[in-house]
Design an enzyme around this catalytic site. Structure first.
Site, short mmCIF file in Angstrom:
data_model
loop_
_atom_site.label_atom_id
_atom_site.label_comp_id
_atom_site.label_asym_id
_atom_site.label_seq_id
_atom_site.Cartn_x
_atom_site.Cartn_y
_atom_site.Cartn_z
N ARG A 1 0.79 -1.16 0.00
CA ARG A 1 0.11 0.01 0.17
C ARG A 1 1.03 1.24 0.09
O ARG A 1 0.61 2.43 -0.69
CB ARG A 1 -1.03 0.01 1.20
CG ARG A 1 -2.16 -0.79 0.84
CD ARG A 1 -3.18 -1.01 2.11
NE ARG A 1 -4.17 -1.61 2.06
CZ ARG A 1 -5.36 -1.88 2.59
NH1 ARG A 1 -5.11 -1.29 3.67
NH2 ARG A 1 -6.20 -2.63 2.29
N LYS B 1 -17.90 -14.20 3.98
CA LYS B 1 -19.02 -13.19 4.19
C LYS B 1 -19.68 -13.00 2.84
O LYS B 1 -19.44 -12.03 2.09
CB LYS B 1 -18.36 -11.86 4.61
CG LYS B 1 -18.05 -11.74 6.08
CD LYS B 1 -17.38 -10.52 6.52
CE LYS B 1 -16.19 -10.52 6.94
NZ LYS B 1 -15.01 -10.17 6.04
N GLY C 1 -7.04 -9.27 0.87
CA GLY C 1 -5.82 -9.64 1.58
C GLY C 1 -5.69 -11.20 1.44
O GLY C 1 -4.56 -11.52 1.30
N GLY D 1 -12.55 -4.13 0.71
CA GLY D 1 -13.95 -3.61 0.71
C GLY D 1 -13.95 -2.92 -0.57
O GLY D 1 -15.15 -2.80 -0.78
P1 AMP Z 1 -14.10 -13.07 3.42
O1 AMP Z 1 -13.43 -11.90 4.23
O2 AMP Z 1 -15.36 -13.13 3.12
O3 AMP Z 1 -13.26 -12.91 1.94
O4 AMP Z 1 -13.50 -14.43 3.97
C1 AMP Z 1 -12.33 -14.71 4.07
C2 AMP Z 1 -12.28 -15.83 5.11
O5 AMP Z 1 -13.16 -16.79 4.66
C3 AMP Z 1 -10.68 -16.63 5.31
O6 AMP Z 1 -10.58 -16.35 6.52
C4 AMP Z 1 -11.18 -18.14 5.07
O7 AMP Z 1 -10.54 -18.81 6.14
C5 AMP Z 1 -12.69 -18.13 5.26
N1 AMP Z 1 -13.15 -19.41 4.54
C6 AMP Z 1 -13.10 -19.56 3.48
N2 AMP Z 1 -13.70 -20.88 3.19
C7 AMP Z 1 -14.33 -21.26 4.36
C8 AMP Z 1 -15.01 -22.47 4.76
N3 AMP Z 1 -15.36 -23.44 3.82
N4 AMP Z 1 -15.57 -22.29 5.75
C9 AMP Z 1 -15.07 -21.51 6.78
N5 AMP Z 1 -14.49 -20.33 6.66
C10 AMP Z 1 -13.98 -20.22 5.15
#
Ligand code: AMP
Length: 402
Positions: A39, A203, A361, A384
């Site tokens: 960054r 998320k 990230g 985001g």
């Molecule tokens: P996000 O901020 O929505 O991109 O989520 C990222 C997070 O999703 C990472 O920390 C991953 O460990 C988690 N993640 C990805 N796949 C899975 C899964 N099958 N079960 C639980 N967490 C997950």
């Protein structure tokens, strides 16, 4: 580009004070060593452009979540040696962001020099969207420059209110310009086909609207990781204890998206098999299961070997690729294989001429794990902010400059 938006190239900074909002919210270790300086590196071209014209720069940034109070832990002081070395000049520092002290320091600042101010979030007004705080900050510079893509989706004072006190003397920096150009290139839908989008992570609420926005031009939408389970559940699959973000709005949106896909004869692709675990830890017992029939108490933590093949085959044939979010809990080495394969395959495909845009990230971290982060067409510095832009929303930080 966005019509009506000025960049630093529209200004001559000679004898001018640039009040430059940057995103220096970089990851550090416990000794305050910067573990990823992307960054900061990305804003250097803007800084150098202004300095080369003998302008003065006041850098303003946030760092961490100090919750509106000064705190040693979140001071920006640790950046001084790093910035001074990178720019080959002594960067000055001020412990305040507004008031007499900072005004005096700016008065003494010579042309071609930089003053870094303390963490903006030491003032609770920064996150509140406060006109008075914006007005006080506006006294510090002649031209406002936003080069903080990573935080431009936030309606924070220094992003969305401050620019309006500068009339026509406001613009975006070169990093922001680059981010917007690459995003526009992708969102135009005119990229070379096939166009493939890979969405993962946990998320779903932060990404679901993206699907609606890209459905018209994307040829393949691959959904992996925690994003996939709410869909599978909705279609009647058994997903055991796999992650599902619960929320009424999501259910309605999922339905809407599935209907829209049917209408447009488009298909969302999900993993076929997944690696399931009996607990949420790296050393959990594992087995391979169909994503539609995960036993009770087990959870899917990575995509399985057939899904890796299925997803990577599609990526290997794609000419435009967007990726955000890991397809498994890649932080646990035993559940990182799927994500690392996606990272490697996108990099390989890019080397063969595809255009790739990766943000978030975790996705970038996994590219780094595989040593192929330099092989991607563009790595966004926004998580985001990238997601919001992909929903076709004009970010508050951009709106404020137009
Ligand atoms: P996000 O901020 O929505 O991109 O989520 C990222 C997070 O999703 C990472 O920390 C991953 O460990 C988690 N993640 C990805 N796949 C899975 C899964 N099958 N079960 C639980 N967490 C997950």
């Amino acid at each position: 580009m966005i019509e009506g938006i000025k960049t630093v190239n529209n200004f001559d900074f000679k004898n001018q004070i640039a009040l430059m909002r940057v995103d220096f919210n970089v990851p550090i270790d416990k000794y305050y060593n910067i573990t990823d300086d992307t960054r900061i590196q990305s804003t250097l071209p803007t800084i150098q452009k202004i300095l080369s014209e003998k302008g003065k720069i006041i850098l303003i940034s946030h760092f961490g979540r100090p919750k509106g109070k000064p705190s040693k832990t979140y001071s920006l002081k640790f950046l001084i040696p790093f910035l001074s070395e990178k720019l080959k000049l002594t960067v000055d520092f001020c412990e305040n962001c507004i008031g007499k002290n900072v005004e005096q320091k700016i008065h003494q600042l010579k042309n071609g020099k930089i003053l870094l101010l303390e963490n903006l979030r030491f003032y609770k007004e920064e996150e509140e969207g406060n006109e008075n705080f914006a007005f006080e900050l506006s006294k510090l510079g002649d031209i406002y420059v936003n080069d903080a893509f990573g935080v431009s989706h936030r309606s924070h004072t220094s992003i969305s209110l401050l620019p309006k006190f500068f009339g026509k003397k406001k613009c975006i920096g070169l990093l922001m310009q680059k981010e917007i150009q690459f995003l526009n290139k992708f969102l135009s839908g005119k990229g070379k086909k096939p166009i493939t989008v890979i969405l993962g992570g946990a998320k779903i609420s932060s990404k679901i609207e993206i699907i609606e926005n890209i459905i018209d031009f994307a040829d393949h939408i691959l959904i992996g990781g925690g994003m996939s389970y709410p869909f599978i559940k909705m279609k009647g699959g058994k997903i055991g204890n796999s992650i599902v973000e619960k929320n009424q709005i999501i259910e309605e949106t999922l339905n809407k998206i599935l209907n829209k896909c049917q209408e447009k004869n488009k298909k969302l692709s999900f993993p076929k098999d997944v690696i399931i675990a009996d607990s949420f830890k790296n050393t959990a017992n594992t087995k391979i299961s169909s994503i539609h029939s995960i036993p009770d108490r087990w959870m899917g933590l990575d995509i399985g070997p057939s899904s890796i093949k299925y997803f990577c085959n599609i990526i290997e044939k794609s000419n435009t690729i967007l990726w955000n979010g890991p397809v498994g809990v890649f932080e646990f080495p035993n559940f990182s294989l799927g994500t690392r394969f996606i990272a490697k395959t996108i990099a390989k495909r890019t080397e063969k001429g595809a255009f790739s845009l990766v943000g978030g990230g975790d996705s970038i971290a996994s590219l780094k794990m595989e040593g192929c982060n330099n092989k991607i067409s563009y790595l966004s510095t926004g998580g985001g902010a990238l997601l919001e832009s992909l929903k076709n929303k004009i970010l508050p930080g951009i709106k404020a400059i137009i």
